[in-house]
Design an enzyme around this catalytic site. Structure first.
Site, mmCIF file in Angstrom:
data_model
loop_
_atom_site.group_PDB
_atom_site.id
_atom_site.type_symbol
_atom_site.label_atom_id
_atom_site.label_comp_id
_atom_site.label_asym_id
_atom_site.label_seq_id
_atom_site.Cartn_x
_atom_site.Cartn_y
_atom_site.Cartn_z
ATOM 1 N N ASP A 77 -1.541 -1.175 5.557
ATOM 2 C CA ASP A 77 -1.525 -0.675 6.925
ATOM 3 C C ASP A 77 -2.619 -1.322 7.758
ATOM 4 O OD1 ASP A 77 0.534 1.027 6.329
ATOM 5 O OD2 ASP A 77 -0.784 2.729 5.868
ATOM 6 N N ASP A 105 -4.977 -0.177 9.369
ATOM 7 C CA ASP A 105 -6.036 0.795 9.672
ATOM 8 C C ASP A 105 -7.189 0.596 8.687
ATOM 9 O OD1 ASP A 105 -5.173 1.806 7.271
ATOM 10 O OD2 ASP A 105 -4.196 3.567 8.123
ATOM 11 N N ASP A 114 -8.304 2.163 6.069
ATOM 12 C CA ASP A 114 -7.940 2.234 4.654
ATOM 13 C C ASP A 114 -7.190 0.983 4.210
ATOM 14 O OD1 ASP A 114 -9.086 4.493 3.825
ATOM 15 O OD2 ASP A 114 -7.226 5.690 3.653
ATOM 16 N N GLU A 144 0.840 -1.200 0.000
ATOM 17 C CA GLU A 144 0.000 0.000 0.000
ATOM 18 C C GLU A 144 0.874 1.249 0.000
ATOM 19 O OE1 GLU A 144 -2.509 0.315 3.466
ATOM 20 O OE2 GLU A 144 -3.095 2.369 3.005
#
Ligand code: 1YM
Length: 651
Positions: free
Chosen positions: A509, A511, A513, A436
């Protein structure tokens, strides 16, 4: 079934002793992991289903008890209790102490010698600490208990009857009840998973019309009942819940030949992908096989004939291809047959050639009949309309596909320019990290072992393949880059023999997203490169959440649960850093925590239950926002493993 003779203990065919099971549990139940442990339950359930599908009884109760044991009950005839003439044991004892014992192997008795892998109840007994069987038959209740223990000779004795079967009372009931506790010495984890059991029980209820399965979890006070009068037609409806159907009820047929049974249900939605679920003797055939091939070829022929005879295809127009008819289809195909041969990487592909010819001829006959009925003409027209749309984009998609496979460097330059390839040409050693963000991608390029690790940074979010047609999917540059890098094609043309990277590792990540990007990539692989997942090539890389350190000592922590223990180990005066994303690590740290094969944490993506996976992908990635909210409210687990992964297991 009135023409079946009554069963006697003498009919039981004895093939082998029990000893082998504990020595090689893998041979009988696949693994000694949680899947194998659950297999003990399914062996018993299978016997109950066999009994019910032969016309005796209608209900199975599965109970997870507070002592960790499981109970399975049916209301069939009860396992035979009379004495075997040469073994001088009751039928029940023979069934539970002899490998491959059972009416199942005497094909005169049961129409199909199905049974999941056909190994039977004795395997469950052999791998249980104890196992109690109660039979209700002819007004009487019988009981026999078995146990496994370490003998004074230091050898393990498994599945030994404590005493012979005895009559313990009178009853008005009829049926069999089995209560067993998996042996903790054989399995790492003997905790039954209620959700896993529900998923398979629901599937079995769909596959066996009319069967009622009641589930009780006495540990967490939950219960479920599955019962579908519509059988696989209800299954198809269930699979498309939340999608827009193109007509209201699935097309369904059932056809029988001697010793061969075929049932098919299909419905179309406005989606662009094909979802086929096939089963042989209630076992999912994830890799397809001859029965699917037979159906596809028959289906293409019948629909082309329909289009011609209804003047929906002009004389000079070409026939549709099979793939045109499969855009947006959801099919459930279930056959029952004898002498099943499984093939393929995961032994989930049907090999019997007769299944192709039988499914093909029965499908042609039944579907031709159905599409000649007036009430189905409009459905046929809808299907042809959908196929027309698919045929139109087929050419555009073909060009895009060719581009992704082009070996020509100049043509591919733009696509793979971002890819930092591995230097080794040995694909079985090579790994592709899809990372990412450009910045983390850059760090990974510096931190990797360039001999066998390749890095592909992703800019922004790739396209959600769930909502797009194949030509749009292929118009997306990120997606094309992935296809080119893997070098194994996609969709029907996928060929893993030319796969450039043995492991494809998604690195995003921890998180929201990052989870979203991961879900989008998994959806793409699930929809267009399913064999990549099925054959175990897809992984999720887990970056650490924390660094706990003191002077020159460092520990990386990958979950909140592990944090306190790590802090304890590092001791007083520790420092704590929380990582918010991959970008916060330098190249060396990224190597140490996430790339180094000796230290990193990977989750292998597997599909335990294809139908359930389909359901999850549709719900989480599709259009129906309410369904998604419901699903998330019901299942949300804001731990490190997000919902999407609930169906995938760790290696
Ligand atoms: C909760 C588990 O095992 N039910 C069950 C098993 C059998 C029968 C009935 C049965 C089969 C037959 C005749 C036959 C089995 N019998 C055998 C064997 N429930 C559960 N219910 N009568 C009863 O096969 O014709 C194996 S399984 F070998 F004894 F026939």
């Amino acid at each position: 079934m009135s023409n079946q003779k009554d069963y006697n203990a003498k009919d039981i065919v004895v093939l082998e002793g029990l000893d082998a099971v504990r020595l090689r549990p893998g041979m009988y139940i696949g693994t000694t992991g949680t899947k194998g442990m659950h297999h003990l339950l399914w062996e018993i359930v299978d016997n109950a289903i066999d009994e019910i599908s032969n016309g005796y009884g209608d209900t199975i109760k599965i109970t997870l008890n507070t002592d960790g044991s499981a109970t399975v009950e049916d209301n069939g005839r009860g396992i035979p209790v009379d004495k075997h003439p040469t073994l001088h044991k009751s039928g029940v004892e023979v069934v539970y102490t002899t490998l491959h014992a059972g009416g199942k192997f005497n094909t005169d008795n049961y129409k199909f010698s199905g049974g999941l892998h056909g190994v039977g109840a004795s395997v469950t007994n052999a791998l249980s600490k104890w196992c109690n069987v109660t039979v209700y038959k002819d007004g009487k209740e019988y009981f026999i208990g078995f146990h496994s223990f370490m003998g004074e000779d230091g050898k393990m004795h498994s599945g030994i009857p404590i005493e012979p079967l005895k009559e313990v009372g009178k009853t008005k009931l009829s049926g069999t009840k089995v209560n067993f506790l998996p042996d903790s010495e054989m399995f790492g984890n003997i905790k039954f998973n209620f959700e896993t059991i529900c998923t398979r029980a629901r599937e079995l209820a769909f596959l066996n019309k009319g069967l009622r399965i009641e589930l009780y979890d006495l540990i967490n006070q939950r219960e479920e009942v599955y019962h579908y009068e519509g059988g696989i037609s209800d299954f198809a409806e269930y699979l498309v819940e939340g999608k827009t159907k193109l007509y209201s009820k699935p097309i369904y047929f059932h056809a029988e030949e001697e010793k061969f049974d075929l049932e098919v249900a299909f419905i179309y939605t406005d989606s662009y992908t094909e979802n086929s679920f096939s089963f042989v003797n209630n076992i999912p055939t994830v890799e397809g096989g001859t029965h699917e091939t037979g159906f596809k070829s028959a289906y293409t022929k019948v629909m082309n004939d329909f289009a011609r005879s209804n003047n929906l295809l002009k004389e000079k127009e070409q026939n549709f291809l099979g793939e045109d008819f499969r855009e947006g289809i959801t099919v459930v195909l279930s056959i029952k047959m004898n002498n099943v041969q499984f093939e393929g990487q995961t032994k989930t592909k049907l090999g019997n050639p007769e299944a192709k010819t039988l499914v093909e001829s029965l499908t042609i006959k039944e579907l031709t009949r159905l599409f000649n009925e007036k009430k189905n003409i409009s459905v046929g027209e809808i299907i042809i309309g959908k196929a027309k749309g698919a045929a139109k984009v087929r050419e555009a998609a073909k060009k895009a596909k060719e581009m992704t496979r082009a070996k020509n460097a100049a043509e591919n330059f733009n696509l793979v320019g971002k890819l930092a390839a591995a230097s080794s040409k040995k694909s079985e050693q090579c790994e592709l990290f899809i990372v990412e963000g450009d910045s983390a991608g850059g760090t990974a390029k510096q931190g990797r072992d360039r001999r066998f690790q390749a890095i592909l940074p992703l800019r922004g979010k790739p396209l959600n393949a769930e909502k797009k047609r194949i030509d749009q999917v292929l118009a997306n540059e990120e997606i094309r880059t992935i296809i080119s890098a893997l070098n194994a094609g996609m969709g029907d043309d996928m060929d893993l023999s030319s796969l450039r990277y043995n492991k494809v590792i998604i690195l995003s990540d921890a998180d929201q997203d990052g989870f979203h990007i991961r879900a989008i990539l998994l959806t793409f692989f699930y929809r267009y490169m399913r064999s990549l997942i099925n054959e175990g090539h897809v992984y999720i890389g887990l970056p650490p959440l924390y660094k706990v350190y003191k002077k020159d000592y460092v520990e990386y922590v990958y979950s909140d649960a592990e944090l306190p223990a790590a802090i304890d180990r590092v001791g007083r005066g520790y420092g704590l850093q929380r990582y918010k994303g991959l970008g916060e690590m330098n190249a060396e740290q990224l190597w140490e925590t996430t790339l180094d094969p000796n230290k990193r944490n990977l989750i292998q993506v597997t599909i335990d239950d294809a139908a359930e996976a389909e359901k999850i992908v549709t719900t989480l990635m599709g259009d129906d926002i309410d369904a998604r909210k419901n699903y998330i409210n019901l299942h949300a687990n804001f731990d490190r493993e997000d919902d999407f992964l609930k169906n995938y297991k760790k290696i």
